[in-house]
Design a protein around this motif. Structure first.
Motif, PDB file in Angstrom:
ATOM      1  N   ASP A 139       0.809  -1.214   0.000  1.00 34.83           N
ATOM      2  CA  ASP A 139       0.000   0.000   0.000  1.00 34.83           C
ATOM      3  C   ASP A 139       0.847   1.270   0.000  1.00 34.83           C
ATOM      4  O   ASP A 139       0.308   2.380   0.031  1.00 34.83           O
ATOM      5  N   SER A 140       2.179   1.128  -0.024  1.00 31.95           N
ATOM      6  CA  SER A 140       3.091   2.272  -0.013  1.00 31.95           C
ATOM      7  C   SER A 140       4.280   1.972  -0.910  1.00 31.95           C
ATOM      8  O   SER A 140       4.649   0.802  -1.090  1.00 31.95           O
ATOM      9  N   ILE A 141       4.897   3.025  -1.449  1.00 33.71           N
ATOM     10  CA  ILE A 141       5.965   2.797  -2.423  1.00 33.71           C
ATOM     11  C   ILE A 141       7.123   3.766  -2.236  1.00 33.71           C
ATOM     12  O   ILE A 141       6.966   4.871  -1.712  1.00 33.71           O
ATOM     13  N   ILE A 142       8.284   3.305  -2.701  1.00 32.35           N
ATOM     14  CA  ILE A 142       9.465   4.135  -2.860  1.00 32.35           C
ATOM     15  C   ILE A 142       9.775   4.149  -4.351  1.00 32.35           C
ATOM     16  O   ILE A 142       9.887   3.082  -4.968  1.00 32.35           O
ATOM     17  N   VAL A 143       9.863   5.327  -4.944  1.00 31.07           N
ATOM     18  CA  VAL A 143      10.222   5.425  -6.350  1.00 31.07           C
ATOM     19  C   VAL A 143      11.489   6.263  -6.471  1.00 31.07           C
ATOM     20  O   VAL A 143      11.774   7.116  -5.631  1.00 31.07           O
ATOM     21  N   GLY A 144      12.235   5.999  -7.520  1.00 30.33           N
ATOM     22  CA  GLY A 144      13.483   6.704  -7.746  1.00 30.33           C
ATOM     23  C   GLY A 144      14.332   5.916  -8.716  1.00 30.33           C
ATOM     24  O   GLY A 144      13.833   5.027  -9.415  1.00 30.33           O
ATOM     25  N   ASN A 145      15.618   6.230  -8.774  1.00 29.38           N
ATOM     26  CA  ASN A 145      16.516   5.433  -9.586  1.00 29.38           C
ATOM     27  C   ASN A 145      17.424   4.613  -8.678  1.00 29.38           C
ATOM     28  O   ASN A 145      17.085   4.351  -7.518  1.00 29.38           O
ATOM     29  N   SER A 146      18.579   4.193  -9.156  1.00 32.14           N
ATOM     30  CA  SER A 146      19.422   3.298  -8.369  1.00 32.14           C
ATOM     31  C   SER A 146      19.886   3.927  -7.067  1.00 32.14           C
ATOM     32  O   SER A 146      20.201   3.212  -6.107  1.00 32.14           O
ATOM     33  N   THR A 147      19.935   5.258  -6.998  1.00 35.08           N
ATOM     34  CA  THR A 147      20.373   5.929  -5.771  1.00 35.08           C
ATOM     35  C   THR A 147      19.365   5.774  -4.635  1.00 35.08           C
ATOM     36  O   THR A 147      19.667   6.116  -3.502  1.00 35.08           O
ATOM     37  N   SER A 148      18.177   5.247  -4.938  1.00 35.75           N
ATOM     38  CA  SER A 148      17.158   5.015  -3.900  1.00 35.75           C
ATOM     39  C   SER A 148      16.955   3.536  -3.606  1.00 35.75           C
ATOM     40  O   SER A 148      16.150   3.184  -2.740  1.00 35.75           O
ATOM     41  N   ARG A 149      17.671   2.680  -4.300  1.00 36.16           N
ATOM     42  CA  ARG A 149      17.401   1.251  -4.194  1.00 36.16           C
ATOM     43  C   ARG A 149      17.834   0.630  -2.865  1.00 36.16           C
ATOM     44  O   ARG A 149      17.356  -0.446  -2.499  1.00 36.16           O
ATOM     45  N   LEU A 150      18.733   1.302  -2.129  1.00 42.78           N
ATOM     46  CA  LEU A 150      19.192   0.743  -0.856  1.00 42.78           C
ATOM     47  C   LEU A 150      18.280   1.106   0.318  1.00 42.78           C
ATOM     48  O   LEU A 150      18.550   0.710   1.451  1.00 42.78           O
TER      49      LEU A 150
END
Length: 377
Positions: A90-101
């Motif tokens: 029900d919640s998300i993190i979006v971004g590129n590889s700099t947000s993957r950790l």
């Protein structure tokens, strides 16, 4: 034995000569050959396609049988749509590889909800909003949305060819609302290879690259970190320092008005579509001073204008904005990074912990590593 071989060879030569003299059945032979080849090719193609449809590595086939389908591929663009459609998030993190950790489990525990990390390698701003838009259509407005921001959001050509997409294939057919047109794109070597790897992984001969919530530690083990190698990646052959521009460049009103940031309306529209029920947090992720705009330069003034524009969007929608993308001691410390753009796992863990402090009311880090630009609701 020699005489027998000579006789066999003579018989073959005689048959060939006879066939050349009597060419009446040659077209028929070629037709039979062509039909056999075509049937073999079509049969092989049908078998490969049936295998793809049964294994369904991207989980887009409505009638595929139930079976474990691990996220084994490095192409997040192909695997994240299935996480959205079939996961219980029900919640998300979006971004590129700099947000993957950023670890979704940590946010689950501190913010509540069920997070998926949908950060994609080299994702453009447009691709990131496609992921957020798909989540909205399939799962509804997210309870919480965290957006990792970096230089891609200040790209003044973000809406132009070569900037909307990268060289990585973006499967836009997975992001529409028609599952039946997906069949047009499944029969190819890459999908067949992925299907085989899914089966091999299920049999214990492969590696699961992405967790069920999209998270993975994609960087090398931190105990293998080599500062000298990292510094070479960060600086190359340049001197390891940045000299500020003095006096600082100040944009005129006309110059500021001439700036355009095409990605910002996409972000504004996504927040409006999510609605007031979504808690949104913007995180400007850290980068090395080697690639940050030189303090006092025109590039630094342009980036500040970009951030101010993002701040205005945040104020309209009650968004919290936390800025790590600043020329701080952390950014100047080469041991923070694997390369100019990608921080180490302990830094990601600090970003998470400090984010909760910012949400609790703190305005900046004691060491100056981050500052809250906007406090949202």
């Amino acid at each position: 034995m020699t005489n027998l071989s000579s006789r066999i060879q003579n018989l073959r030569i005689n048959d060939w000569i006879a066939a050349q003299r009597d060419g009446s059945d040659n077209p028929a032979r070629w037709r039979r050959f062509a039909k056999t080849m075509l049937a073999t090719f079509a049969g092989g193609l049908a078998i490969c396609y049936a295998f793809i449809l049964i294994v369904d590595p991207y989980q887009v086939v409505p009638f595929s049988p139930p079976m474990p389908r691990p996220n084994i591929d490095t192409s997040q663009r192909h695997f994240y749509p299935a996480i959205i459609r079939h996961g219980n998030f029900d919640s998300i993190i979006v971004g590129n590889s700099t947000s993957r950790l950023l670890n979704p489990d940590i946010f689950d525990a501190h913010l509540g909800g069920r997070f998926a990390n949908l950060g994609m390698n080299a994702a453009t701003a447009w691709e990131q909003m496609q992921m957020a838009g798909l989540f909205l259509r399939v799962r509804g407005a997210p309870k919480t949305m965290i957006v990792g921001l970096d230089q891609a959001w200040c790209d003044q050509r973000a809406d132009q060819p070569g900037h909307i997409l990268t060289i990585r294939a973006f499967p836009d057919w997975m992001f529409d609302d028609n599952p039946w047109n997906d069949f047009l794109y499944l029969l190819n070597g890459k999908t067949l290879e992925t299907a085989v790897r899914v089966v091999m992984t299920d049999l214990g001969h492969g590696r699961i690259r992405l967790g069920a919530n999209g998270f993975s530690v994609y960087t090398p083990p931190d105990d293998s970190y080599d500062l000298a190698a990292a510094q070479h990646r960060i600086w190359g052959d340049r001197e390891h320092k940045v000299v500020p521009v003095v006096p600082s460049v100040v944009l005129s009103d006309a110059e500021r008005a001439a700036l355009r940031f095409p990605a910002h309306p996409w972000l504004d529209s996504q927040l409006a579509a999510n609605g007031a029920g979504t808690r949104t947090i913007f995180v400007w992720v850290p980068a090395s001073i080697a690639v940050l705009p030189v303090p006092g330069s025109r590039d630094a003034a342009v980036e500040e204008a970009c951030k101010a524009d993002i701040d205005a969007i945040a104020r309209r929608h009650g968004v919290t904005v936390i800025d790590w993308r600043i020329a701080s001691k952390l950014a100047a410390d080469d041991s923070t990074f694997w390369d100019p753009y990608h921080h180490r796992l302990p830094i990601a863990q600090r970003i998470q912990n400090d984010l909760f402090k910012a949400l609790a009311g703190e305005n900046q880090a004691p060491d100056g590593a981050w500052v809250v630009r906007e406090h949202g609701r």
